[in-house]
Design an enzyme around this catalytic site. Structure first.
Site, short mmCIF file in Angstrom:
data_model
loop_
_atom_site.label_atom_id
_atom_site.label_comp_id
_atom_site.label_asym_id
_atom_site.label_seq_id
_atom_site.Cartn_x
_atom_site.Cartn_y
_atom_site.Cartn_z
N ASP A 105 -0.99 10.48 2.28
CA ASP A 105 -0.83 9.53 1.18
C ASP A 105 0.67 9.33 0.96
OD1 ASP A 105 -2.91 8.43 -1.14
OD2 ASP A 105 -0.85 8.55 -1.84
N VAL A 160 -11.72 7.13 -2.74
CA VAL A 160 -12.52 7.04 -1.52
C VAL A 160 -12.06 8.06 -0.50
CG1 VAL A 160 -13.10 5.60 0.47
CG2 VAL A 160 -13.09 4.60 -1.83
N THR A 211 -7.98 -2.32 -0.93
CA THR A 211 -7.88 -3.73 -0.53
C THR A 211 -8.21 -4.60 -1.74
OG1 THR A 211 -10.12 -3.47 0.39
CG2 THR A 211 -8.30 -3.50 1.95
N THR A 233 -12.64 -1.86 2.36
CA THR A 233 -13.46 -3.06 2.27
C THR A 233 -12.66 -4.29 2.67
OG1 THR A 233 -14.76 -2.09 0.48
CG2 THR A 233 -14.86 -4.48 0.74
N CYS A 254 -14.50 -2.11 -6.07
CA CYS A 254 -14.79 -3.17 -5.10
C CYS A 254 -15.78 -4.21 -5.57
CB CYS A 254 -15.36 -2.66 -3.80
SG CYS A 254 -15.05 -1.06 -3.32
N ARG A 297 0.90 12.58 -6.39
CA ARG A 297 -0.53 12.82 -6.23
C ARG A 297 -0.78 13.95 -5.24
NH1 ARG A 297 -4.33 9.03 -7.62
NH2 ARG A 297 -5.53 9.51 -5.74
#
Length: 283
Positions: free
Chosen positions: A38, A20, A88, A123, A263, A43
């Site tokens: 991050d 995202v 989340t 979310t 999600c 990564r």
């Protein structure tokens, strides 16, 4: 804030560079100065080489981008507009796990300044942004939401693996803590969303819209899968049934299959949690 960002007198930070956050960060980096944050240095090293660890973006997506990839909270102090896009998930009991979004809120609280903005994309259940996240930022920063800084919520609509429905061509829901915040946040997102924005009347409405989108999809595909099992036992072609039923104007054209994405299978539990419904996990 919009004017300062466009003139590169201010920077935008994206916290959480997963499937995202990274597309959001790179889209903005084509227009304004961005700090991509991050906690995973491995990564980050891939991103600095123009490689997307999630394999969603190509090396070309990294080109001509004004972005700094970092894991240093010191670098976040240089930003004035923060977007939180951390995962989340739910725990083993299907209860919302807000640990990452809480940690992100704590981090924002340490770096946010007078006149800054913070927008959550993760979310969550309706009310979470205002009841859980913003109080943390206020407590740590000593600043007051709506008075010293502005806030909003804009649910992500990234669809992993989908090269057609991307950030730029999907209408973006935006919301703000007040009218001024809503206008500024809308203008910022309009920089990267060609399809335009939809201004929700409140943060809770925007949070609930995201939950409903994915819960509807999850329930309807699950229903189609159950129908497919029944029709198979009756020696009826499920897709022929759906094609016939689809001739009615108000038939929702879902098909059997996997719901896809992170999600969609998780969001119903967030809604159930807020509704006070006990969910039992079946093995």
């Amino acid at each position: 804030m919009y004017k300062e960002l466009v003139e590169k007198k201010a920077k935008l930070a994206v916290i959480g560079l997963g499937y995202v956050g990274l597309p959001v960060a790179l889209a903005f980096a084509k227009k304004i100065s961005v700090i991509g944050f991050d906690i995973n240095e491995e990564r980050l090293n891939l991103m600095r080489k123009g490689i997307d660890p999630s394999n969603e973006l190509s090396s070309e997506d990294f080109e001509n981008s004004d972005i700094t990839f970092t894991s240093s909270i010191e670098d976040l102090t240089l930003a004035d507009f923060y977007i939180v896009a951390v995962p989340t998930p739910v725990d083993e009991k299907n209860t919302p796990d807000l640990s990452l979004v809480i940690k992100a809120s704590q981090m924002v609280g340490k770096v946010i300044k007078q006149g800054n903005y913070v927008v959550f994309e993760s979310t969550v259940y309706p009310g979470c942004t205002e009841e859980e996240c913003l109080p943390i930022i206020e407590k740590i920063s000593g600043l007051k939401n709506k008075v010293d800084f502005k806030s909003g919520y804009s649910p992500e609509r990234i669809n992993p693996g989908d090269k057609i429905h991307t950030l730029s061509n999907i209408t973006k829901i935006v919301s703000g803590c007040d009218d001024e915040a809503l206008e500024e946040i809308s203008k910022v997102y309009e920089l990267v969303v060609q399809a335009g924005v939809y201004k929700a009347s409140s943060i809770k409405v925007a949070e609930a819209a995201k939950i409903v989108e994915n819960t509807q999809r999850d329930l309807n595909i699950a229903f189609m899968n159950e129908l497919s099992i029944v029709f198979d036992k009756l020696n009826i072609n499920t897709f022929e049934v759906l094609e016939a039923a689809g001739t009615k104007w108000n038939f929702l054209k879902f098909q059997p299959g996997l719901v896809g994405g992170h999600c969609t299978g998780v969001d119903p539990y967030y809604l159930a949690y807020k509704a006070g419904v006990r969910v039992i996990k079946l093995n």
